[in-house]
Structures are given as C-alpha cells and as structure tokens.
Design an enzyme around this catalytic site. Sequence first.
Site, mmCIF file in Angstrom:
data_model
loop_
_atom_site.group_PDB
_atom_site.id
_atom_site.type_symbol
_atom_site.label_atom_id
_atom_site.label_comp_id
_atom_site.label_asym_id
_atom_site.label_seq_id
_atom_site.Cartn_x
_atom_site.Cartn_y
_atom_site.Cartn_z
ATOM 1 N N CYS A 2 0.852 -1.191 0.000
ATOM 2 C CA CYS A 2 0.000 0.000 0.000
ATOM 3 C C CYS A 2 0.887 1.240 0.000
ATOM 4 O O CYS A 2 1.912 1.290 0.686
ATOM 5 C CB CYS A 2 -0.938 0.101 1.193
ATOM 6 S SG CYS A 2 -2.095 -1.244 1.303
ATOM 7 N N ARG A 28 3.878 -0.133 -4.784
ATOM 8 C CA ARG A 28 3.553 -0.636 -3.451
ATOM 9 C C ARG A 28 2.203 -1.352 -3.398
ATOM 10 O O ARG A 28 1.847 -1.963 -2.386
ATOM 11 C CB ARG A 28 3.545 0.508 -2.436
ATOM 12 C CG ARG A 28 4.865 1.233 -2.344
ATOM 13 C CD ARG A 28 4.791 2.331 -1.325
ATOM 14 N NE ARG A 28 4.689 1.787 0.018
ATOM 15 C CZ ARG A 28 5.711 1.451 0.773
ATOM 16 N NH1 ARG A 28 6.935 1.600 0.319
ATOM 17 N NH2 ARG A 28 5.536 0.969 1.982
ATOM 18 N N TRP A 74 -2.879 -2.594 -1.744
ATOM 19 C CA TRP A 74 -2.549 -4.009 -1.953
ATOM 20 C C TRP A 74 -3.354 -4.739 -0.886
ATOM 21 O O TRP A 74 -3.038 -4.678 0.294
ATOM 22 C CB TRP A 74 -1.045 -4.224 -1.766
ATOM 23 C CG TRP A 74 -0.595 -5.613 -2.087
ATOM 24 C CD1 TRP A 74 -0.261 -6.107 -3.311
ATOM 25 C CD2 TRP A 74 -0.395 -6.699 -1.166
ATOM 26 N NE1 TRP A 74 0.112 -7.430 -3.205
ATOM 27 C CE2 TRP A 74 0.039 -7.815 -1.906
ATOM 28 C CE3 TRP A 74 -0.545 -6.839 0.210
ATOM 29 C CZ2 TRP A 74 0.329 -9.041 -1.323
ATOM 30 C CZ3 TRP A 74 -0.265 -8.067 0.803
ATOM 31 C CH2 TRP A 74 0.174 -9.151 0.030
ATOM 32 N N ASN A 100 -1.622 1.925 5.933
ATOM 33 C CA ASN A 100 -0.789 0.853 5.400
ATOM 34 C C ASN A 100 -0.400 -0.031 6.574
ATOM 35 O O ASN A 100 0.063 0.485 7.591
ATOM 36 C CB ASN A 100 0.462 1.492 4.747
ATOM 37 C CG ASN A 100 1.488 0.467 4.318
ATOM 38 O OD1 ASN A 100 1.152 -0.687 4.059
ATOM 39 N ND2 ASN A 100 2.730 0.884 4.234
ATOM 40 N N GLY A 101 -0.602 -1.348 6.460
ATOM 41 C CA GLY A 101 -0.269 -2.252 7.568
ATOM 42 C C GLY A 101 -1.483 -3.079 7.951
ATOM 43 O O GLY A 101 -2.436 -3.188 7.178
ATOM 44 N N GLU A 470 16.806 -18.054 -8.034
ATOM 45 C CA GLU A 470 16.442 -16.665 -8.325
ATOM 46 C C GLU A 470 15.853 -16.538 -9.739
ATOM 47 O O GLU A 470 14.901 -15.796 -9.964
ATOM 48 C CB GLU A 470 17.691 -15.777 -8.166
ATOM 49 C CG GLU A 470 17.593 -14.375 -8.730
ATOM 50 C CD GLU A 470 16.464 -13.532 -8.121
ATOM 51 O OE1 GLU A 470 15.883 -13.944 -7.106
ATOM 52 O OE2 GLU A 470 16.170 -12.477 -8.695
ATOM 53 N N LYS A 474 12.274 -14.863 -10.746
ATOM 54 C CA LYS A 474 12.113 -13.782 -11.720
ATOM 55 C C LYS A 474 11.109 -14.162 -12.800
ATOM 56 O O LYS A 474 10.239 -13.385 -13.159
ATOM 57 C CB LYS A 474 13.489 -13.502 -12.335
ATOM 58 C CG LYS A 474 13.943 -12.136 -12.537
ATOM 59 C CD LYS A 474 14.204 -11.199 -11.397
ATOM 60 C CE LYS A 474 13.398 -11.286 -10.157
ATOM 61 N NZ LYS A 474 14.011 -10.812 -8.960
ATOM 62 N N GLU A 477 7.399 -14.542 -11.307
ATOM 63 C CA GLU A 477 6.679 -13.353 -10.837
ATOM 64 C C GLU A 477 6.268 -12.409 -11.951
ATOM 65 O O GLU A 477 5.251 -11.736 -11.829
ATOM 66 C CB GLU A 477 7.455 -12.611 -9.751
ATOM 67 C CG GLU A 477 8.694 -11.913 -10.216
ATOM 68 C CD GLU A 477 9.417 -11.177 -9.095
ATOM 69 O OE1 GLU A 477 8.777 -10.678 -8.173
ATOM 70 O OE2 GLU A 477 10.663 -11.117 -9.173
ATOM 71 N N HIS A 493 17.305 -36.975 -8.337
ATOM 72 C CA HIS A 493 16.673 -37.428 -7.096
ATOM 73 C C HIS A 493 15.182 -37.102 -7.075
ATOM 74 O O HIS A 493 14.570 -37.102 -6.025
ATOM 75 C CB HIS A 493 17.391 -36.808 -5.889
ATOM 76 C CG HIS A 493 18.835 -37.177 -5.828
ATOM 77 N ND1 HIS A 493 19.262 -38.443 -5.509
ATOM 78 C CD2 HIS A 493 19.946 -36.462 -6.110
ATOM 79 C CE1 HIS A 493 20.580 -38.486 -5.574
ATOM 80 N NE2 HIS A 493 21.028 -37.291 -5.943
ATOM 81 N N LYS A 587 5.961 -4.129 -4.061
ATOM 82 C CA LYS A 587 7.412 -3.979 -3.963
ATOM 83 C C LYS A 587 7.946 -4.177 -2.554
ATOM 84 O O LYS A 587 8.933 -4.858 -2.350
ATOM 85 C CB LYS A 587 7.796 -2.590 -4.488
ATOM 86 C CG LYS A 587 9.299 -2.322 -4.489
ATOM 87 C CD LYS A 587 9.979 -3.091 -5.580
ATOM 88 C CE LYS A 587 11.473 -2.898 -5.616
ATOM 89 N NZ LYS A 587 12.126 -4.051 -6.266
#
Length: 592
Positions: A2, A28, A74, A100-101, A470, A474, A477, A493, A587
Amino acid sequence: MCGIFGYIGNRNDAGKLVIEGLKHLEYRGYDSWGIAIKEEGNSILLEKDIGKISEVDSNNFTMQSNLAIAHTRWATHGGVTKENAHPHICEDCSIAVVHNGIIENYEELREELKQKGYDFKSQTDSEVIPHLIQEELKNTNDFAQAVRSACKRFKGRYGLLAMDLNSKTLVAARTGSPLIIGVKKDTGYFIASDIPAFMEHTKVVQYLDDGEMVVTNGESILFTDIETGEEHPKREIEITWSIEKAQKGEFDHFMLKEIMEQKDSIARAVNQNEQQIKKLGEAIRNSKGTFLVGCGTAHKACMVAEYFFSVVAQEHVNVTSAGEFKLYNHFLTSESLLIVVSQSGETADVLEAMKIAKSKGAKVLAIINSEGSTIAREADDTLLINAGPERAVASTKALTGQMAVLMLIAYSMKNKLKEGKMLLLETTSLINDMLNPRYIKFIEEVAENMKDESDLYIIGKSWNFPMALESAIKIQEVSYVHAEGFAGSELKHGPIALVEKGTPCITLAGDDEIFPDIISNTIELKARGANTIGVSPIQSDAFDTWIKVPNAGVAQAIVNIIPIQVLAYYLAVKRGMNPDMPRNLAKSVTVK
Ligand code: F6R
C-alpha cells in the site's frame, strides 16, 4: 504494501498533487485507489475505485484545496472492492484516513464500535481507525490527541494519515510501516510511504520513526512520541537520489531500465568506503556465529554469499530466509552477528529477525538500498549498496549490488579487498559490453520461442544454484510461467521426472572445475527430450541454445543472472503482462 500520500500547505491543487505523487508509489500496491480532498466550504470529497492509480486522470482533481490524502492498495483484509479501497471516513464525514499495515485487533475494536452505533461500510481492518478517532474525540477537542489515544489501542503494524476538517490538520502516525515527511519551506508538508511520491517537490526529508506521530497545519510540524506525548526533535536530511533515476526515461518499463542500469549500479556498489567493508569483515570474523538473512531475491543474494564466504574467505556463515529465522533464536547469544540484506529496508520478516537477534543481545548489520529506511535506521551498522531507486516489483539491480557488496566483504576478510574490487570492476565492464542491443535482441528471440511453454526448469551448481532459484522467482513473478530452480545434482533425485519432450531447461554454468558436472546434468535433461539452453562462458554440445556470458570467475553468479532477468522481462512482455506490476505482488512486503 500500500502506498499513502498526503499534502497540506499553501498550494491550492492538493488533489491533483497527491494523485500525481501517488502514481510514483504504484509499485507498493495497485489493486485499487482512493483520495479524500478538503474542498472549499469545508467538506470532504471522497473518490475511490478499483483499478490502477496510473490510469487515473489527475485533471479530474483540480478543485481548490490545500489538504488531501490518497492511497493505492494491496489488499490484505477484505477483497478488492470500491468499499474496501481507502480513504475510510468517520460517521460525520469530518475525518478521512488512509492506512498501510494491519490492525491485528480490528475485530474486537469493530465489535466495540458497532455496539456504540458506528456503521461499517467495508470489510477492512482499516475502517476502525476513523471511527475510533471520532469516538476518542468525545474525550478531547484536540484532534492529534484523539489520534494518539486511538493509536494506543491498536495492535499490529500501521502507517496512517488522518485528515480532519475541523482542526484543518493532517496527522501521521507509525508503528512498523514507513512514513516520510517531505519539507518545503513556505509551501507545506508532504507525507508519504516513500520518497518518490514527493521527490519532484522537495528533497528535504524528515523520517517518522516507529512509535512516533506528527501533526501539521501546513505551516509548522510537531513530532511526538505516541505513548508519552513527549516532543521529539527531528533533523532535516537532504536525500541524494535524482528524479531522473526514479523515472523510466526511454524504457517501456522500469524492469528493463533497471536491468540495463546494472553496468553502473554494480560499480556504485563496489565503490564503498574500504574501512567500512573491513569493519564488517572483522565483525564476521570476531562473531561467534554469523547469520545472513533476507527474503525472496535478497535471500538468494545471501545464499550466493555463503559460497563467497566459503570459497574466498573460508569463513562459515549460516544462511536462512528471514521468515524462517525465528527458531534460530536458540543459536543466538550476545556474541552472534546478524547480517540482514534488503532492498527496501522495510520488509516485515527482516525486521522481525532483527528484533529476535536484538532480544538476544546480538549485533545487527544491514546491507540496504533504501537510504533512511526502517532497517537502515534500526541496525547497529549499515552499508548502502547505492543501486539508486528500484521501482519495478521484480528486484534486479538491487540483487547484483547486494552480491557485489557481500563478495567484497568476503575478499576483505582475506586482506584481498583490492583484488575483489578489481574483479568486480572488470566484471562491470564485461556486463557493459554484454548488454548491447544485439545481445538483448537475441534473448528476446529466445523468449519468443519459449513464450507458450507452461513449465520451465533452471539448474546450477555452487553459486549458480541460488541463481537458478532466483531465475525461477524472476520468471514466475513477471511472466507467470511455472518455473523452478534446482541444484544440478538434485535432478536425478526427483525433479527429472517432470521433464518431457521439448521442456525448456536452462543451465547456469561458469568456466570452472564443476563445468563438467553441470554439463552431465544438462546431458541427462537432453536425454529426456529437454530443450536445453545454456547460460555459460563456454559452449557445449549439451546446449541446444547458447546464451554466451563473459567469464567472471568468482563473480560468475552476478553475470549469469542478468540474461535471465532479460529473458524474464521479455517472457512477460510477450505473454502480454506488465512486468512492472505483477499480479498479487507489491514492492515492499511490510506484512508478515
Ligand atoms: C523478487 C523480489 C522479492 C524481494 C523480497 C525482499 O523479485 O523483489 O522477492 O526480494 O520481497 O524485499 P527487500 O529486498 O526489499 O527486503
């Protein structure tokens, strides 16, 4: 998560100003947006909707006003609906709040307020805030005091802005979620979750710390402790980031811009104060147990660093994801060292790990990108990677900067800091050569050939193993292709059962003694029909497609991830996605 932004001062275009500033905070959160504007005649104009703030025309908000707050959401509590979008307002429409939170005890507060006759219009935790402030105003005429009393009842994390028509003030309070005040003499105060919101107006900032609140009428500002009311003096700090660096420039997306910037950003990360690097190396050497934590991509930087510390410094460090650190607390003593790695400096799980370490008396060092962030301010010592603002949700240049700094620390522990610096600077110039238009075009073609695949696997060994993980992050997402990374030797395995004829499998390799091993793994994949793509300084018959990278020795992981970042970017674009705004993500992850 947010973004919030508010303005109070002597400008009369507050509505337009906050909408435009909020667009810089879209990273955000971007599922819905809203704005509250104090209009002439002293009423609040409230407008909110689902959708992206970037698509809102700020010219719809040109009414005369010197006070407005806005929010880009968000979703956490309550789905993505117009009602759940912020701001939320109180019963008599004199108070508007953006938050926000997470207010963890919101159910209990909501019940209590409902009993008192308050009517709730949303499913959010945030809507309790304006109602509780209004309730507290029954005991005081002072708006800031009412916000203080409400805040004292909240459990959880919040960064909130509350505007009040009666006192014509703006109050901000924080516990956990960031808020920064932009100060412009004779113009007013800008309060936002992050600096880019107001960077075009001022670069002079004051940071609101946890447990603090601030009240302003646009002419003066007062910082106090939420609990005690005690006044807190605040320094004004001039930030160094430039507006150009925070904008897209000639690129279609921030992600590509930030990938291309790495030739410079890695060099900036390397250009560190040598004494500071040595100090961190000594702290690791002297600790009785060093723990290295981060989340997501930053965690992968920590994993690569484990190999740097082993190969270069022969020093053992413990690496885990910050979210998994809790049960490590039994290993911690006052002689332990926690190194946290974070781009935003606001990640909740990282802050939690710091809290755990501090409770055991351990020292905390932070490797951060965002100057002045909460982690940077709460750590005992901080090293900035100087990547500049990273705006795309997918982290690219911050990762390579983090790895570069961690590699330098490993070299410094062997008194070879100069050698490490030289290697990294040479690597930067190799990256500069590599990122030429023909190379980018070639990777775009690889993406074109792969864009309709539903599954993709990436393998690597040693420091290329975390880079395989990583790579998967990438690709997942931004392109929503199912991608997974494995250590090359782990394939047989289990995971090799997933490979079918034509499955794209990427191998990350270096020109080193384990090259033959990773090539054997690639041959195993090829034998099952995989379409193999090698990212490697050397060619091999095992690769159906070869993405050539320069040989960078110990820095190979830093080089190898870059073509994958480009590949992920083009996979997203070719599949019709906006790589800067992947679904369900934001983000900075300020919730646990
Ligand atoms: C992925 C990504 C995330 C972040 C993670 C930690 O591209 O960006 O995985 O790396 O959320 O964020 P910071 O580094 O801000 O602590």
